[in-house]
Every structure is written in C-alpha cells, then in structure tokens.
Write an enzyme that holds these catalytic residues in place. Structure first.
Site, PDB file in Angstrom:
ATOM      1  N   HIS A 251      77.725 -53.161  42.606  1.00 19.22           N
ATOM      2  CA  HIS A 251      78.016 -52.596  41.608  1.00 19.22           C
ATOM      3  C   HIS A 251      77.965 -53.235  40.035  1.00 19.22           C
ATOM      4  O   HIS A 251      78.230 -54.575  40.188  1.00 19.22           O
ATOM      5  CB  HIS A 251      79.626 -51.869  41.746  1.00 19.22           C
ATOM      6  N   CYS A 289      75.148 -47.794  38.599  1.00 15.62           N
ATOM      7  CA  CYS A 289      76.415 -47.166  37.815  1.00 15.62           C
ATOM      8  C   CYS A 289      75.626 -46.887  36.409  1.00 15.62           C
ATOM      9  O   CYS A 289      75.760 -47.882  35.450  1.00 15.62           O
ATOM     10  CB  CYS A 289      77.455 -47.776  37.961  1.00 15.62           C
ATOM     11  N   HIS A 316      76.068 -43.671  40.522  1.00 17.74           N
ATOM     12  CA  HIS A 316      77.235 -43.374  39.822  1.00 17.74           C
ATOM     13  C   HIS A 316      76.814 -42.487  38.529  1.00 17.74           C
ATOM     14  O   HIS A 316      76.167 -43.254  37.927  1.00 17.74           O
ATOM     15  CB  HIS A 316      78.135 -44.414  39.342  1.00 17.74           C
ATOM     16  N   ASP A 357      81.667 -40.189  38.272  1.00 18.36           N
ATOM     17  CA  ASP A 357      82.606 -41.275  37.933  1.00 18.36           C
ATOM     18  C   ASP A 357      83.468 -40.950  36.734  1.00 18.36           C
ATOM     19  O   ASP A 357      82.792 -40.513  35.842  1.00 18.36           O
ATOM     20  CB  ASP A 357      81.806 -42.449  37.749  1.00 18.36           C
ATOM     21  N   HIS A 358      84.633 -41.485  36.675  1.00 17.31           N
ATOM     22  CA  HIS A 358      85.430 -41.357  35.481  1.00 17.31           C
ATOM     23  C   HIS A 358      85.236 -39.997  34.465  1.00 17.31           C
ATOM     24  O   HIS A 358      84.870 -40.129  33.524  1.00 17.31           O
ATOM     25  CB  HIS A 358      85.126 -42.626  34.658  1.00 17.31           C
ATOM     26  N   TYR A 374      90.029 -41.154  37.552  1.00 22.35           N
ATOM     27  CA  TYR A 374      89.733 -40.469  38.715  1.00 22.35           C
ATOM     28  C   TYR A 374      90.427 -39.103  38.772  1.00 22.35           C
ATOM     29  O   TYR A 374      91.311 -38.676  39.891  1.00 22.35           O
ATOM     30  CB  TYR A 374      89.977 -41.348  40.151  1.00 22.35           C
TER      31      TYR A 374
END
Ligand code: DNO
Length: 405
Positions: A251, A289, A316, A357-358, A374
């Site tokens: 990541h 990501c 991501h 994500d997020h 999350y």
C-alpha cells in the site's frame, strides 16, 4: 473488477448480510485479533473464511498482514519475524487466500488531522492540515529537531504561494485548546491506528511515550536503508509467494510525504518503479491506492495507473482534493485529482479486486461509531457510484445493435 469491501471482522457493525444487499462480492479483511508478530494459524484463517462463505461471499484479499517494525528498521529479530510472516502466507494460501496487502510505512499506518471535517453540503470528510500536523509534532509529541525540520520543509502544493508553516503553527498556538490537543492525539495516534492492527491500540495508556519509543527505533535509518530493508523482506518471502502463487501488494504511503523525520519509500512513481525493479517478480506488486497517491501534488495518478497496471494486484478507489496551500481532503469519488472513471477503464479486468475507500460520513453515519474513514452510508454511496461507472464502461464496450436496413 471484483467488487470488494473492507470488513473488520465479526465485531464490525456493518454485517456481511448488509454487504450482500449492496452488491459486494468479495471481502477484504484480516485476523484483527491476532497480536502483531504472531503466526496466523490455518485454523483461525479457515474459521473466518468459512464464516464469510456462509454469508455467500468470499474472502478475496487480506488487508493487512502487518509487517512488524523490526522488519522495517532491520532489527536483530527480523529474520525470525520474516519466518513468521512466511508461515502466515503459507497458511493463507492453503485456505485459498492469495492476495495480500501490506505497507512499509514506519510507525504510523496512515495519518489525518481531522476525521470529521465538514463539507458545505452537511456531510464530512477526512482532512490533513500540515499546520496542525506540525503543531502536533512540535508541541505535543515534542520531537527533537521538529521545529527546525518544519522550518525547512517545502510543502508540496499546486499553488505557488509561499507557505510559512512555522508562522502558521505559532498562530495556531495562540488559539489552541487542551480539547483540540487531545483530539489531535486521538486522530493521529489512536482513532486512525487502533483498528488497522498497527502499533497502537484504543486502550493504550501512554500513547505518546509509546510513539516516541517507536520513533527512536528509526534513529539513523534513512530512505536508502529503508529501501534495502524492504528489498531484503521481499526477497526473503518471494520463494513462498512463488510456491503458493501469492500476490503481495504494498500500500502506498498515506499521506505520500515524509513525516516525523521518518523515511517514506512508496510515495511517487520513482519509488514504485524502484521496488518493482529491485525485486522483479510478478508476485511483488502494488495496491494502487488512488487516494493516497492523489494526495501527492507531484503524482500524475492516471499516468501512474497506466504504467503500473500490470503489477497492480488490488485497487483502492478514492480521490483527494489538494488545496492551493497543500492541505488535502477526500473528494467525492466522482471528483478530485484521481479521475476514477479513467482508472476504472485502465484497471477493468474481471479478477482484479477493488474496494472503495474512505467514504464520506453522511446521513447519520457519524453517530454509529464506525471506524474513521469507514462509514457505511458514505462508502455505500461511493460503491454505488463506482458500480455505475463500471456498468457504463461495460455497456460502452458492447456492440450496439445495427439499425434495421
Ligand atoms: C487506511 C488504510 C490503511 C491500509 C494499510 C495497508 O485507511 O488505507 O490502513 O489498509 O496501510 O497496509
């Protein structure tokens, strides 16, 4: 791409049954109860896999199988930790889980200064303010040499206006309250780290002392040394990955900047090229990501996706907006710097897992006690947007019916 979702295990308030209803196919998770540095046993992996399968889903990706600090800074027991890592990899493969996300960020897994930064439409986002982070470093953590370092740091930013971080920090100091100081510790050390199986736990009594002790371990470790340690780790585990057909996917550093005097080595295209070439095995790959990478003003995310797609094993999808002064926040999944529509085109292949994500915190998410970044409704909204994009792309590929003669 395979539609996956990060789920934090049986205690997650978002249940597998809920995920089935929103089109999730695969689960991204970890054995969150196993203490750092211990083997993930085959039995524990099987038990969780069967639990996921009983809900009609599959365990697609591990995020994360944590790399302990000793492997990162090259401590005396790193070989022993690498052996434990290899054993966990073998056990995962034996249960059919073959995509493994990890990171090589020293001490902190990811960092934000604000977890509920308000948007003008009433929802909220994660946010990173350099001035607040520098304040934390200088006045809360009281790291030796921090003030001098920040005085010399050029904040990467799209605007070309001057930014005097120390002047901003001094200004901030005038209005800082003990509550906000406490919140910064919570945001930077506890709430963002506790749930990702990193070095810190929600119930740590003296998180700052612990933090300082971790930082001390990196005394004398620079970027070159950290790179060497990553290469050493990858070379050691690749034979197991070859034997078991496991795809490792690192990541990127989040945020992609050097912080707290620590080296960071997965921030830019040059960094990614370096570790892919240093260990040129297809099992040594990347978690693309888009959010982390788009928080770096110097990163052209679409160009990077094109270049690194062949070695990307996990995606991501999220996107950041960088303000002219360099501070950043998470944009909508259809906005920001990452151009997720273009990324979907680049990455679209049936077996490649992606997760959103997020997501934003919205419509009551904020009262549900979800992990930072999350949320349920915010992520579900983002997931629906991405599903729409993918469906449109698929539709465009189909041959259109010819008009009748
Ligand atoms: C934060 C995440 C990270 C990520 C790990 C992967 O939201 O992006 O915690 O999962 O760094 O090892």
């Amino acid at each position: 791409m395979e539609k996956t979702w990060r789920w934090f295990g049986r205690n997650d308030k978002i249940t597998l049954a809920m995920l089935r209803q929103i089109g999730v196919e695969g689960i991204v998770t970890a054995l969150h109860d196993v203490p750092l540095g211990e083997v993930w046993t085959r039995e524990a992996i099987r038990e969780l896999r069967e639990y996921i399968e009983a809900a009609g889903l599959r365990w697609s990706v591990v995020e994360s199988l944590p790399v302990t600090e000793t492997i990162k800074y090259g401590g005396p027991d790193r070989n022993q930790q690498i052996e434990i890592y290899k054993e966990s990899l073998r056990n995962l493969a034996a249960e059919g889980i073959k995509t493994v996300c990890y990171n090589f960020m020293p001490v902190l897994d990811w960092a934000r200064t604000d977890l509920l930064h308000p948007n003008e439409n009433g929802s909220s986002n994660l946010y990173f303010s350099y001035a607040e982070f520098a304040y934390f470093d200088i006045y809360i953590l009281k790291r030796k040499g921090a003030r001098e370092e920040w005085g010399q740091t050029v904040i990467p930013r799209p605007g070309d206006s001057e930014r005097d971080i120390l002047a901003e920090v001094d200004e901030l100091r005038k209005t800082m309250t003990p509550e906000r100081e406490h919140e910064l510790v919570e945001n930077i050390v506890i709430k963002t780290q506790g749930f990702v199986s990193g070095n810190f736990r929600e119930d740590d009594e003296a998180p700052l002392e612990k933090f300082r002790a971790f930082l001390d371990l990196y005394e004398g470790i620079d970027k070159t040394q950290l790179r060497e340690n990553m290469k050493y780790f990858l070379e050691a585990i690749m034979p197991v990955c070859d034997e078991c057909d496991i795809n490792m996917c690192v990541h990127p550093d989040d945020p992609p900047i050097a912080i707290l005097g620590l080296p960071r080595i997965v921030r830019t295209a040059e960094d990614i090229r370096w570790f892919l070439n240093a260990v040129p095995n297809p099992h040594n790959g990347l978690t693309f990501c888009a959010g982390s990478l788009s928080a770096g003003a110097y990163n052209d995310v679409v160009a990077m996706a094109r270049e690194f797609a062949p070695r990307t094993h996990f995606v991501h999808l999220r996107s950041c907006h960088i303000f002219p002064n360099g501070d950043f926040t998470e944009a909508s999944h259809l906005g920001g710097r990452a151009d997720l529509v273009e990324l979907c085109k680049i990455f679209e292949r049936p077996t490649l897992p992606f997760r959103v994500d997020h997501g934003r915190t919205m419509l009551g998410d904020e009262t549900r006690g979800y992990n930072a970044g999350y949320s349920f409704l915010g992520r579900m909204y983002a997931m629906a947007q991405m599903q729409g994009v993918l469906a449109t792309l698929k539709h465009e590929e189909k041959p259109h019916p010819q008009p009748l003669p």
